[in-house]
Structures are given as structure tokens and as C-alpha cells.
Design a protein around this motif. Structure first.
Motif, PDB file in Angstrom:
ATOM      1  N   MET A  25      -7.491  58.299 -39.586  1.00  0.00           N
ATOM      2  CA  MET A  25      -8.466  59.390 -39.640  1.00  0.00           C
ATOM      3  C   MET A  25      -9.800  58.869 -39.115  1.00  0.00           C
ATOM      4  SD  MET A  25      -9.035  59.674 -43.798  1.00  0.00           S
ATOM      5  CE  MET A  25      -7.347  60.172 -44.059  1.00  0.00           C
ATOM      6  N   ASN A  26     -10.689  59.763 -38.784  1.00  0.00           N
ATOM      7  CA  ASN A  26     -11.948  59.370 -38.152  1.00  0.00           C
ATOM      8  C   ASN A  26     -12.780  58.428 -39.016  1.00  0.00           C
ATOM      9  OD1 ASN A  26     -11.310  60.937 -35.933  1.00  0.00           O
ATOM     10  ND2 ASN A  26     -12.497  62.711 -36.614  1.00  0.00           N
ATOM     11  N   SER A  27     -12.735  58.601 -40.326  1.00  0.00           N
ATOM     12  CA  SER A  27     -13.556  57.771 -41.214  1.00  0.00           C
ATOM     13  C   SER A  27     -13.101  56.317 -41.245  1.00  0.00           C
ATOM     14  CB  SER A  27     -13.547  58.338 -42.636  1.00  0.00           C
ATOM     15  OG  SER A  27     -12.233  58.390 -43.153  1.00  0.00           O
ATOM     16  N   PHE A  28     -11.929  56.016 -40.668  1.00  0.00           N
ATOM     17  CA  PHE A  28     -11.441  54.636 -40.623  1.00  0.00           C
ATOM     18  C   PHE A  28     -12.091  53.837 -39.497  1.00  0.00           C
ATOM     19  CE2 PHE A  28      -6.965  55.406 -42.650  1.00  0.00           C
ATOM     20  CZ  PHE A  28      -7.592  55.724 -43.844  1.00  0.00           C
ATOM     21  N   LYS A  29     -12.715  54.535 -38.550  1.00  0.00           N
ATOM     22  CA  LYS A  29     -13.272  53.850 -37.383  1.00  0.00           C
ATOM     23  C   LYS A  29     -14.401  52.904 -37.798  1.00  0.00           C
ATOM     24  CE  LYS A  29     -12.099  57.521 -34.101  1.00  0.00           C
ATOM     25  NZ  LYS A  29     -12.615  58.572 -33.192  1.00  0.00           N
ATOM     26  N   GLY A  30     -14.408  51.731 -37.179  1.00  0.00           N
ATOM     27  CA  GLY A  30     -15.458  50.757 -37.456  1.00  0.00           C
ATOM     28  C   GLY A  30     -15.098  49.736 -38.513  1.00  0.00           C
ATOM     29  N   TYR A  31     -13.960  49.929 -39.184  1.00  0.00           N
ATOM     30  CA  TYR A  31     -13.524  48.975 -40.201  1.00  0.00           C
ATOM     31  C   TYR A  31     -12.440  48.063 -39.628  1.00  0.00           C
ATOM     32  CZ  TYR A  31     -15.956  51.916 -43.594  1.00  0.00           C
ATOM     33  OH  TYR A  31     -16.908  52.624 -44.284  1.00  0.00           O
ATOM     34  N   ALA A  32     -12.645  46.752 -39.786  1.00  0.00           N
ATOM     35  CA  ALA A  32     -11.684  45.789 -39.240  1.00  0.00           C
ATOM     36  C   ALA A  32     -10.293  46.001 -39.823  1.00  0.00           C
ATOM     37  CB  ALA A  32     -12.164  44.365 -39.520  1.00  0.00           C
ATOM     38  N   THR A  33     -10.239  46.293 -41.127  1.00  0.00           N
ATOM     39  CA  THR A  33      -8.948  46.476 -41.793  1.00  0.00           C
ATOM     40  C   THR A  33      -8.133  47.573 -41.130  1.00  0.00           C
ATOM     41  OG1 THR A  33      -9.961  45.835 -43.879  1.00  0.00           O
ATOM     42  CG2 THR A  33      -7.831  46.918 -44.002  1.00  0.00           C
ATOM     43  N   PHE A  34      -8.772  48.715 -40.883  1.00  0.00           N
ATOM     44  CA  PHE A  34      -8.039  49.864 -40.370  1.00  0.00           C
ATOM     45  C   PHE A  34      -7.771  49.781 -38.869  1.00  0.00           C
ATOM     46  CE2 PHE A  34     -10.335  51.772 -44.105  1.00  0.00           C
ATOM     47  CZ  PHE A  34      -9.222  51.769 -44.926  1.00  0.00           C
ATOM     48  N   SER A  35      -8.407  48.832 -38.193  1.00  0.00           N
ATOM     49  CA  SER A  35      -8.134  48.680 -36.760  1.00  0.00           C
ATOM     50  C   SER A  35      -6.695  48.240 -36.525  1.00  0.00           C
ATOM     51  CB  SER A  35      -9.095  47.657 -36.143  1.00  0.00           C
ATOM     52  OG  SER A  35      -8.834  46.352 -36.640  1.00  0.00           O
ATOM     53  N   ASN A  36      -6.059  47.723 -37.576  1.00  0.00           N
ATOM     54  CA  ASN A  36      -4.675  47.267 -37.434  1.00  0.00           C
ATOM     55  C   ASN A  36      -3.668  48.414 -37.416  1.00  0.00           C
ATOM     56  OD1 ASN A  36      -5.030  44.395 -37.346  1.00  0.00           O
ATOM     57  ND2 ASN A  36      -5.605  44.488 -39.497  1.00  0.00           N
ATOM     58  N   ILE A  37      -4.088  49.608 -37.823  1.00  0.00           N
ATOM     59  CA  ILE A  37      -3.146  50.726 -37.869  1.00  0.00           C
ATOM     60  C   ILE A  37      -2.600  51.017 -36.473  1.00  0.00           C
ATOM     61  CG2 ILE A  37      -2.864  53.179 -38.387  1.00  0.00           C
ATOM     62  CD1 ILE A  37      -5.018  52.876 -40.533  1.00  0.00           C
ATOM     63  N   GLU A  38      -3.508  51.166 -35.522  1.00  0.00           N
ATOM     64  CA  GLU A  38      -3.082  51.454 -34.155  1.00  0.00           C
ATOM     65  C   GLU A  38      -2.285  50.288 -33.575  1.00  0.00           C
ATOM     66  OE1 GLU A  38      -5.002  52.753 -29.823  1.00  0.00           O
ATOM     67  OE2 GLU A  38      -6.243  52.718 -31.637  1.00  0.00           O
ATOM     68  N   LYS A  39      -2.703  49.059 -33.896  1.00  0.00           N
ATOM     69  CA  LYS A  39      -2.004  47.884 -33.375  1.00  0.00           C
ATOM     70  C   LYS A  39      -0.579  47.806 -33.922  1.00  0.00           C
ATOM     71  CE  LYS A  39      -6.350  45.307 -33.068  1.00  0.00           C
ATOM     72  NZ  LYS A  39      -7.140  44.213 -33.673  1.00  0.00           N
ATOM     73  N   CYS A  40      -0.421  48.133 -35.205  1.00  0.00           N
ATOM     74  CA  CYS A  40       0.921  48.124 -35.806  1.00  0.00           C
ATOM     75  C   CYS A  40       1.820  49.160 -35.145  1.00  0.00           C
ATOM     76  CB  CYS A  40       0.833  48.406 -37.305  1.00  0.00           C
ATOM     77  SG  CYS A  40       0.245  47.031 -38.298  1.00  0.00           S
ATOM     78  N   ALA A  41       1.270  50.356 -34.965  1.00  0.00           N
ATOM     79  CA  ALA A  41       2.055  51.424 -34.335  1.00  0.00           C
ATOM     80  C   ALA A  41       2.485  51.016 -32.930  1.00  0.00           C
ATOM     81  CB  ALA A  41       1.234  52.710 -34.294  1.00  0.00           C
TER      82      ALA A  41
END
Length: 395
Positions: free
Chosen positions: A318-334
């Protein structure tokens, strides 16, 4: 010298989760005495005390060490039949941890069998040289050079004995940046999740063609941010509202039955109604994934179960995840798993979810070999395997 006691160095809160995770029952069954040393105040002095109550019986097995002086004194009093099982990161800030063990000739080990995310486990990639420089120059030059030399130099050159034994899960579970050398015993094994997978396979089950499981990660309330230092300002009301809206869309359009596999650190009694009237189940993630036909996740390490059971996954952001290192892995995992990615703030209501439910078996099998189970390793439980390896060294 025969090893009779294992002392587990913890750098997180001591609780029932850690007690189970480190196989106390199995180790004691194999004849080893077990004790925990909680080093959280020593390694992370800024982290506040836990507000969760802990069973008093298991608390008796834990020693809380708060200062370097306490730590060094306790290490100096260890018997030579002790093996330390360390979770303390091997970096320059923790040099004193491993230096003290080496000074008093205490054997120690690493259990590299925790769950891994493919994007986290792989080396970091950069778009260009400028991005590389910006990332590397964030830390002072001296700190970066010191950290580099600390990890690259042979451990014996800086007064640290090599680890006695290292258990690894998967071909990529091994790290060459640990204090090891030719004398270290490297033992192929499997992840803790694989143990749960083996236990679940002994049970009867019925597949549910309408069951969709969401792997909760306790996003707004997870205490991991206290240890990483990342400030996470995710509004709980907005976050859970977005999830509920998306889940309702799936349920109404496809007649799915969505169940929440609650994260171990979550407390949905205190934070009630986060998921509406949907069923929230804790401690049964493996069983739920096994019965399901689709798994939804952000970046949960429980994707191991989806991969082991060959289930399609859809990653949610979701948009609120942008800018957080932790959530940057979501796209990488996919991307790494060639799975679908949906932004819950920006998707079409005409989206055909069923067209996104695919599995790349080749990638799943490679993930199992790389991060879940070393090929040809035993199906013996992780801690039984560890015990057997220790006993073999006594012969």
C-alpha cells in the motif's frame, strides 16, 4: 570434553515464543541442560522492557544480563562442558561478546536455520553507481572500514576463536562473514518451519477450495522496529481499514473465505476487530496454509509454508509502505518468486485475481534447496539433529 549444557544467547525479548523456537524440550530429551541468557539490555540498551507477561516456570531458565561487567563475569564462571548457542550479530559493536568467549575458551555455535526471505537473503543490488555511493556513504568512513575489516579478517587475527559448530538450512544459509575456519563443523540441516511442516504432514487434512489465508505480520504493532531503529508511522486504523476493504472485495467477488493467520507477536484480544468479523487464528499458520487454495502476504517469513505446499501467493502493498526499508522487500520478494503484487490503494475492481494465482514450481523448488532444507539432509528434527551432531563429536 563432553558438552552437557547449552546456553542460548538471546538479543530479543524472552518469552514462550523463544522458548519453543530453541527446542528446549528436544534438547533436554537428548540429555542437555538448557539455559537462556537475555542480553537485550546489553546489546540494545534503548529498547524498553517488554509489556508481555511470561510464564514463571520458563522464566526460571533465563538469566538477564544488563552490563558488560555482568556478562564478562558470567562468562568467566562458565564450566568447560558448556556450548553457547548465539543469536548475537557478529559485528564490530559486539566484538566484546565473542572476545570474552574466546578469552575463557568457551565453545559457541550458530544456528542459521531461521526463515529467510529471498530478497533479504540475496546481495543488495543498485540501480546505478550513484545509488551505490549514496547508500555506502551514509555511515562515517572509519565505521565502514572498521566493519569491513572486522568481517573480512580471519577471526583468530583479532583474538576470536572460530565457532565450534554451525547448522545451516539450505544452500544459501551459510555465511562466509562469520567467525569460522576449517575447524568449524558445518552441518547441513533445515529451517524451523520445515519441522512444523513435517509435524503437520502426520495429521489428516481436508483441502478447502474457498479458503484464502492472510499471513499477518502485525505491521502497526510489531516490536522489530525497536531493534532495527526504523521509525514506522503506520496508522493502525488506516492500515486495517485498507485490508478489510480489500478482503471484502475478494469475498464478495469470488466467494472466498478469508482467515487471518495471526503473527506470534500479535495481540488481537487487546486490538480487537482489526479484521472485522473474520476468523483470526494464532499458532496454526502451517495447517491453515496447507488447507488453503491461496495465500496473501506482505513479506511474512511464513511464505515457507506456501512454498512447501506449492500454494499460489499474492503479495500485498500500500502507499503508506513507501519509504520504509522493511517494506521495500515486498516487491523484491514478489519478483524473486515470480508472484503477483497488488497495491491495495491502486488496483482495478475488474482485476481477475484467479489469473494471478500461479506457481513457478522451478523457483519454489530452488527456494526450498536454498533457504529451507539442504538437499539430502536428514528429516530428523532440527534440534534432534543438532544434538546428534554434538554427540558425534564426543566419540
Amino acid at each position: 570434553m563432553k558438552i552437557r549444557k547449552g546456553i542460548i544467547f538471546l538479543t530479543t525479548y524472552f518469552n514462550e515464543i523463544e522458548y519453543k523456537r530453541f527446542g528446549v524440550v528436544e534438547l533436554e530429551k537428548n540429555g542437555f541442560e538448557v539455559e537462556f541468557w537475555c542480553l537485550i539490555k546489553l546489546i540494545y540498551p534503548h529498547v524498553p522492557p517488554s509489556d508481555q507477561s511470561v510464564n514463571q516456570e520458563i522464566t526460571k531458565k533465563c538469566v538477564f544480563i544488563n552490563t558488560r561487567q555482568e556478562y564478562i563475569k558470567a562468562v568467566s564462571e562458565m564450566n568447560n562442558d558448556v556450548l553457547v548457542i548465539s543469536t548475537v550479530p557478529y559485528d564490530i559493536s559486539n566484538y566484546f561478546i565473542y572476545r570474552a568467549l574466546s578469552t575463557y575458551h568457551v565453545k559457541y555455535s550458530f544456528i542459521l536455520c531461521g526463515p529467510a526471505l529471498p530478497a533479504v537473503a540475496e546481495k543488495k543490488c543498485y540501480k546505478n553507481f550513484k545509488a551505490y555511493c549514496q547508500d555506502k556513504l551514509r555511515a562515517p568512513l572509519f565505521s565502514r572500514l572498521a566493519a569491513l575489516f572486522y568481517r573480512k579478517l580471519p577471526c583468530t587475527w583479532i583474538g576470536i576463536d572460530p565457532a565450534y559448530i554451525v547448522l545451516v538450512a539450505g544452500n544459501k544459509g551459510y555465511s562466509d562473514q562469520l567467525p569460522i575456519n576449517k575447524s568449524t563443523l558445518i552441518c547441513p540441516s533445515h529451517s524451523r518451519d520445515y519441522d512444523l511442516f513435517l509435524l503437520e504432514n502426520k495429521k489428516e487434512w481436508v483441502n478447502d477450495d474457498s479458503l484464502c489465508v492472510f499471513l499477518d505480520t502485525n505491521v502497526p504493532y510489531h516490536h522489530d522496529t525497536l531493534f532495527t531503529g526504523e521509525e514506522r508511522n503506520i496508522d493502525p486504523a488506516s492500515y486495517y481499514s485498507r485490508l478489510r476493504d480489500f478482503f471484502s472485495y475478494l469475498e464478495e467477488k469470488y466467494n472466498y473465505h478469508i482467515v487471518i493467520a495471526a503473527h506470534p507477536t500479535s495481540d488481537y484480544v487487546r486490538h480487537a476487530d482489526c479484521f472485522g468479523d473474520r476468523e483470526v487464528i494464532k499458532w496454526q499458520t502451517c495447517a491453515l496454509v496447507r488447507k488453503s487454495m491461496l495465500v496473501l502476504t506482505h513479506e511474512s517469513t511464513s511464505i515457507s509454508f506456501a512454498i512447501l505446499y506449492n500454494k499460489p501467493m499474492i503479495f500485498l502493498t500500500m502507499n503508506s509502505f513507501k519509504g520504509y526499508a522493511t517494506f521495500s522487500n515486498i516487491e523484491k520478494c514478489a519478483t524473486a518468486l515470480k508472484a503477483a503484487l497488488i497495491n491495495m490503494d491502486d488496483y482495478s475492481r475488474e482485476l481477475d485475481i484467479k489469473s494471478l494465482m500461479y506457481v513457478n514450481s522451478e523457483i519454489y523448488n530452488r527456494y526450498i534447496d536454498d533457504y529451507i532444507k539442504c538437499p539430502r539432509s536428514s528429516d530428523m528434527s532440527l534440534w534432534d539433529n543438532f544434538s546428534a551432531q554434538l554427540k558425534e563429536q564426543e566419540v
